[in-house]
Design an enzyme around this catalytic site. Sequence first.
Site, PDB file in Angstrom:
ATOM      1  N   GLU A   1       0.968  -0.932  -0.622  1.00  0.00           N
ATOM      2  CA  GLU A   1      -0.098   0.042  -0.181  1.00  0.00           C
ATOM      3  C   GLU A   1       0.884   0.854  -0.210  1.00  0.00           C
ATOM      4  OE1 GLU A   1      -3.079  -0.801   3.548  1.00  0.00           O
ATOM      5  OE2 GLU A   1      -3.439  -2.514   2.412  1.00  0.00           O
TER       6      GLU A   1
ATOM      7  N   GLU B   1      -8.879   4.063   4.442  1.00  0.00           N
ATOM      8  CA  GLU B   1      -8.535   3.502   2.827  1.00  0.00           C
ATOM      9  C   GLU B   1      -8.513   4.244   1.437  1.00  0.00           C
ATOM     10  OE1 GLU B   1      -7.460   0.364   2.626  1.00  0.00           O
ATOM     11  OE2 GLU B   1      -8.127  -0.456   4.511  1.00  0.00           O
TER      12      GLU B   1
ATOM     13  N   HIS C   1      -4.370   3.254   4.851  1.00  0.00           N
ATOM     14  CA  HIS C   1      -4.173   2.041   3.896  1.00  0.00           C
ATOM     15  C   HIS C   1      -4.951   2.255   2.384  1.00  0.00           C
ATOM     16  CE1 HIS C   1      -3.252  -1.118   6.723  1.00  0.00           C
ATOM     17  NE2 HIS C   1      -4.321   0.064   7.574  1.00  0.00           N
TER      18      HIS C   1
END
Length: 438
Positions: free
Chosen positions: A181, A386, A313
């Site tokens: 990531e 995210e 993330h």
Amino acid sequence: MPLIPRGRRRATTVAAACSLTLALALGSQAIAAPPSSSPSPTADGATADGAARQYEVGGLATRAERTELARTGVAVDEVRHGSVVVTADAAEAERLRDLGYELDALPSTRQAAAPEDYATYEEVLAAVDEAVAQYPDLVSSQVIGQSYEGTDIVAVKISDNVADDEDEPEVLFTHGQHAREHLTVEMALYLLADFTSQYGADAELTEYLDTREVWIIPSVNPDGKTYDTASGEFQMWRKNREPNAGSSAIGTDLNRNWAYEWGCCGGSSDSPSSETYRGPSAESAPETQAVADFVRGRVVGGEQQITTHIDWHTYSELVLWPYGYTYDDTAPGLTQDDADTFAALGTAMAETNGYTPQQSSDLYLTDGTIDDWMWGDQGIFSYTFEMYPTSEAEGGFYPPGDVIDRETSRNREAVLLMLEYADCVYRIIGAEAEYCAA
């Protein structure tokens, strides 16, 4: 001094921040490549020995169904309407089919980007060193521990009077728990560049840095990050690089290794070969322990100084909050006021960047995660962001380099909002008198 009202949205300072990021990111040093046995992907993303790739798994419409899939030990990468995307190697894919799941192999998106689109860990450390040298009154850094392979894990502090440990609320940003990531580490570089270049120029940011202390841990998993890119081809690597005793499998999922409800609820795997392997014990991974020790070290006079936290993330464009280990909105240590506060701030931050806000377990159950530990063990309002993209079709874990500036600066207002409420998060539900009175 009273905080500046946030009744307006200013234009972001992308150009200045990006210029500084480029100036800070100095040349990289030589790094060790993965072993020659590492498989190379073919044009469609498959590998000669069946190494990990992404599949769409259909017929999964509820969080309970998604949790049952996750309990097989497969990593869920993306939740769609009625299906999910997972990472699995050939053996895992076959096992899932034997369990009755329908899998469709997805074409690889790894060719959308190149490893050189993203900063190496050496370049990250160089950027930190340059910021400390250029802004010695605003930025400092310290080594908080070492990875399994002996790489320094660094925490960066940004605040006026940076050399002093002032009695101010502290905000923590952690990046790169999962190796592949890389956009999250770029987010750390963006924050470092923005906070330094705009201090004294942006009145709101300046006030926050005058009244808060900010900590950035640019990469929690430097060994995994390096391994994922060093061969010149992305490896789809998620875990750290620590060997597992009695197994040929390598790595622990750092975001299942935290010491709160570790392994409690089927939200992680006890199999070393799993992408969500939780490790042999809580905080068994040196990277997890280093960050946890750092956070525990911020308890001063019996009070945790860190009040808010974001763990960055990719991907799916979500703002998530605890708990992940239970579907319940409230649970031991999480009252209705706590849950309402989490939701209110999470929703407000999502309104600034267009992400979807929700409790973590609305996706599927996870246990041993950093957010649950931060709140359940330390009382820190902790969120997972995210980042971009929303799907593997848009680049998945490896979006092209030309989106980095846009997608990091996209989160600026959310970060400022967290800084605003760091002095009393309960203020967002009007409960400051009850929880934050002097």
